[in-house]
Write a protein that holds these residues in place. Structure first.
Motif, PDB file in Angstrom:
ATOM      1  N   PRO A  83       0.962  -1.128   0.005  1.00  0.00           N
ATOM      2  CA  PRO A  83       0.138   0.105   0.011  1.00  0.00           C
ATOM      3  C   PRO A  83       0.985   1.359   0.005  1.00  0.00           C
ATOM      4  O   PRO A  83       1.981   1.220   0.363  1.00  0.00           O
ATOM      5  N   PRO A  84       0.342   2.428  -0.475  1.00  0.00           N
ATOM      6  CA  PRO A  84       1.241   3.654  -0.193  1.00  0.00           C
ATOM      7  C   PRO A  84       1.404   4.077   1.162  1.00  0.00           C
ATOM      8  O   PRO A  84       0.552   3.621   2.022  1.00  0.00           O
ATOM      9  N   ALA A  85       2.451   4.772   1.062  1.00  0.00           N
ATOM     10  CA  ALA A  85       2.734   5.346   2.489  1.00  0.00           C
ATOM     11  C   ALA A  85       1.538   6.256   2.986  1.00  0.00           C
ATOM     12  O   ALA A  85       0.961   6.857   2.148  1.00  0.00           O
ATOM     13  N   PRO A  86       1.418   6.403   4.229  1.00  0.00           N
ATOM     14  CA  PRO A  86       1.762   5.827   5.501  1.00  0.00           C
ATOM     15  C   PRO A  86       1.342   4.295   5.791  1.00  0.00           C
ATOM     16  O   PRO A  86       1.573   3.937   6.991  1.00  0.00           O
ATOM     17  N   TYR A  87       0.715   3.795   5.088  1.00  0.00           N
ATOM     18  CA  TYR A  87       0.091   2.554   5.510  1.00  0.00           C
ATOM     19  C   TYR A  87       1.191   1.139   5.307  1.00  0.00           C
ATOM     20  O   TYR A  87       1.901   1.397   4.509  1.00  0.00           O
TER      21      TYR A  87
END
Length: 153
Positions: A49-53
């Protein structure tokens, strides 16, 4: 409908500490967006997943994020997912939709996986709208059609 529910949630309901994490508004929205993103991938291997995930949502032990994500963070994640959905749908062919999806836990075709994913999003969008109705005596109206993205008309 998911965007409208997230946008309509008042601050007092967003991260109510009296409610267990898996039932908090922000977490339900995050959970929905994470799995939408995950199942829009071609396969589970290599998904990030994309940051911050993080990948904590995949942990069978039920690991929750270390903090509540903000409304703006989740709306950005929704924009990411919408863009991924548009790209995914644009690349579908008759052959591809009939293939087995790339997820070991799902014995279904790519087409069936997209229906599964859509049902999951609608399930939680309805749940969030119910929480809004119960908590504020108000909820966003039904959305019968999505918005057309710029350049998609």
């Amino acid at each position: 409908m998911l965007e409208n529910a997230v946008s309509a949630c008042p601050p007092a309901m967003w991260d109510d500490a009296k409610i267990p994490v898996p039932q908090r508004f922000w977490y339900l929205a995050y959970h929905t967006l994470f799995w939408l993103d995950f199942y829009l991938s071609e396969r589970e291997q290599g998904f990030a997943p994309p940051a911050p995930y993080s990948l904590d949502e995949l942990d069978p032990a039920g690991v929750y994020p270390g903090r509540a994500y903000s409304k703006s963070e989740l709306l950005e994640y929704l924009a990411h997912d919408r863009d991924k959905l548009r790209r995914t749908c644009a690349s579908l062919s008759e052959t591809r939709v009939a293939e087995h999806c790339g997820f070991a836990s799902r014995d279904m075709s790519v087409f069936e996986l997209h229906l599964y994913n859509m049902r999951h999003v609608q399930h939680h969008a309805a749940q969030l709208n119910l929480l809004l109705r119960q908590g504020t005596d108000s909820a966003p109206p039904w959305v019968g059609q999505g918005r057309v993205a710029p350049g998609d008309a």
